[in-house]
Write a protein that holds these residues in place. Structure first.
Motif, PDB file in Angstrom:
ATOM      1  N   GLY A  21       0.812  -1.213   0.000  1.00 27.09           N
ATOM      2  CA  GLY A  21       0.000   0.000   0.000  1.00 27.09           C
ATOM      3  C   GLY A  21       0.842   1.257   0.000  1.00 27.09           C
ATOM      4  O   GLY A  21       2.067   1.224   0.158  1.00 27.09           O
ATOM      5  N   SER A  22       0.178   2.371  -0.158  1.00 27.30           N
ATOM      6  CA  SER A  22       0.820   3.670  -0.306  1.00 27.30           C
ATOM      7  C   SER A  22       1.634   4.079   0.912  1.00 27.30           C
ATOM      8  O   SER A  22       1.307   3.742   2.054  1.00 27.30           O
ATOM      9  N   ALA A  23       2.693   4.847   0.648  1.00 25.95           N
ATOM     10  CA  ALA A  23       3.474   5.465   1.714  1.00 25.95           C
ATOM     11  C   ALA A  23       2.961   6.869   2.013  1.00 25.95           C
ATOM     12  O   ALA A  23       3.558   7.591   2.809  1.00 25.95           O
ATOM     13  N   ARG A  24       1.834   7.278   1.381  1.00 22.89           N
ATOM     14  CA  ARG A  24       1.354   8.657   1.510  1.00 22.89           C
ATOM     15  C   ARG A  24      -0.014   8.788   2.163  1.00 22.89           C
ATOM     16  O   ARG A  24      -0.405   9.888   2.545  1.00 22.89           O
ATOM     17  N   ILE A  25      -0.759   7.712   2.269  1.00 21.52           N
ATOM     18  CA  ILE A  25      -2.088   7.803   2.884  1.00 21.52           C
ATOM     19  C   ILE A  25      -1.924   8.063   4.380  1.00 21.52           C
ATOM     20  O   ILE A  25      -1.227   7.317   5.077  1.00 21.52           O
ATOM     21  N   PRO A  26      -2.553   9.108   4.911  1.00 17.75           N
ATOM     22  CA  PRO A  26      -2.335   9.482   6.320  1.00 17.75           C
ATOM     23  C   PRO A  26      -3.156   8.638   7.293  1.00 17.75           C
ATOM     24  O   PRO A  26      -4.185   8.061   6.937  1.00 17.75           O
ATOM     25  N   GLU A  27      -2.669   8.570   8.500  1.00 13.32           N
ATOM     26  CA  GLU A  27      -3.465   8.047   9.604  1.00 13.32           C
ATOM     27  C   GLU A  27      -4.665   8.975   9.771  1.00 13.32           C
ATOM     28  O   GLU A  27      -4.526  10.202   9.640  1.00 13.32           O
ATOM     29  N   PRO A  28      -5.881   8.446  10.027  1.00 15.90           N
ATOM     30  CA  PRO A  28      -7.075   9.303  10.097  1.00 15.90           C
ATOM     31  C   PRO A  28      -6.916  10.535  10.984  1.00 15.90           C
ATOM     32  O   PRO A  28      -7.356  11.625  10.616  1.00 15.90           O
ATOM     33  N   ASP A  29      -6.264  10.376  12.138  1.00 15.46           N
ATOM     34  CA  ASP A  29      -6.112  11.495  13.070  1.00 15.46           C
ATOM     35  C   ASP A  29      -5.227  12.618  12.514  1.00 15.46           C
ATOM     36  O   ASP A  29      -5.254  13.740  13.012  1.00 15.46           O
ATOM     37  N   LYS A  30      -4.448  12.294  11.477  1.00 14.02           N
ATOM     38  CA  LYS A  30      -3.515  13.282  10.919  1.00 14.02           C
ATOM     39  C   LYS A  30      -3.947  13.780   9.547  1.00 14.02           C
ATOM     40  O   LYS A  30      -3.238  14.575   8.921  1.00 14.02           O
ATOM     41  N   ALA A  31      -5.097  13.322   9.073  1.00 14.55           N
ATOM     42  CA  ALA A  31      -5.534  13.664   7.719  1.00 14.55           C
ATOM     43  C   ALA A  31      -5.851  15.147   7.572  1.00 14.55           C
ATOM     44  O   ALA A  31      -5.541  15.756   6.539  1.00 14.55           O
ATOM     45  N   ASP A  32      -6.467  15.746   8.575  1.00 17.66           N
ATOM     46  CA  ASP A  32      -6.827  17.165   8.481  1.00 17.66           C
ATOM     47  C   ASP A  32      -5.603  18.063   8.378  1.00 17.66           C
ATOM     48  O   ASP A  32      -5.653  19.140   7.769  1.00 17.66           O
TER      49      ASP A  32
END
Length: 289
Positions: free
Chosen positions: A80-91
């Motif tokens: 999987g991607s190395a760029r998709i953020p953890e939900p808590d850090k997406a904003d």
């Protein structure tokens, strides 16, 4: 007394010989020259172009031997991607956007942040199951060892109190294993080819999350190996049907005749960790609920 015992008695081990060489304090023009170094301790020699086949063999042998010694029989591989953020850090990605395009990309990455949690949950489910056979552990989580989805995979295994593997690759920019990889199972590769081989040597199931060129490369090579009969069939689970159908028109490949319609059955789309783990259990006749 075995033949091995006789061999051990007749010859010093390489480690012992290296210690003898290190303790030799005689300093002469001959002993100072690189030509006098033991070949297996001469880094400059090992890095020569002519030694590439030897380096290939070393990158094949080292992880294979250490994984075998660790009692790992099979793996659940997670790409999987190395760029998709953890939900808590997406904003934070959206807040850091500097223009409309970067904001749009940040918003799309936030939409995929749910897959961080799904990867973590799948790794936890597989690890908590504690499957073992013939003294070897099965479905040990294996990731690329990096951030994002890879981190989520190793983190899920850690949530279950179990070990996990990280197969890192040397890159021009700075990178390091994520903190959840088991240190003794954290490997670093120079050759992509050997790294990809180790991903699949022990794989009993592969979960593929949204990703970029690297993820596409790993997924398409895997499907090709199964399609051509070079590798036995195994569960190949693509998380995010909308994403995958957006970036690859699988039906068009079949319509154009460049693959068989039946080849589309080599993988399955899933959305949740529970769905993926159920498919793996059904495929192998497991019951870990």
């Amino acid at each position: 007394m075995t033949n091995k015992d006789l061999h051990d008695r007749r010859f010093y081990r390489a480690k012992q010989e290296a210690e003898f060489a290190e303790k030799a304090h005689l300093e002469t023009a001959q002993t100072r020259d690189p030509a006098y170094r033991l070949a297996f301790q001469d880094t400059e020699f090992l890095l020569r172009e002519e030694l590439r086949p030897v380096r290939f063999q070393l990158e094949l042998l080292k992880p294979e031997m250490l994984l075998d010694e660790a009692g790992i029989g099979s793996t659940l591989v997670m790409y999987g991607s190395a760029r998709i953020p953890e939900p808590d850090k997406a904003d934070a990605l959206i807040e850091a956007a500097v223009d409309d395009e970067s904001r749009r990309i940040a918003e799309r990455l936030k939409e995929k942040a749910k897959y961080y949690d799904e990867a973590r949950n799948l790794a936890r489910l597989a690890s908590a199951c504690g499957i073992a056979e013939n003294g070897k552990r099965d479905f040990v989580v294996c990731s690329g060892g990096g951030p994002s989805i890879m981190e989520a995979a190793n983190r899920g295994a850690a949530d279950a109190g179990e070990e996990s593997i990280g197969l890192n690759i040397v890159l021009p920019h700075e990178q390091a294993p994520n903190e959840y990889v088991t240190p003794s199972l954290s490997f670093q590769f120079h050759y992509f080819a050997l790294r990809k081989m180790h991903f699949l040597l022990r794989a009993r199931a592969v979960a593929v999350f949204p990703g970029g060129f690297g993820t596409l490369d790993e997924f398409l090579e895997l499907v090709t190996l199964v399609q051509t009969g070079k590798m036995e069939k195994l569960p190949i689970l693509l998380f995010g049907k909308d994403f995958w159908n957006r970036v690859i028109n699988f039906d068009a490949l079949a319509d154009e005749g460049t693959i068989s319609r039946k080849d589309l059955e080599l993988f399955q789309f899933v959305e949740t960790a529970g769905e993926a783990w159920d498919i793996i259990q059904q495929f192998y006749g497991l019951d870990c609920d």
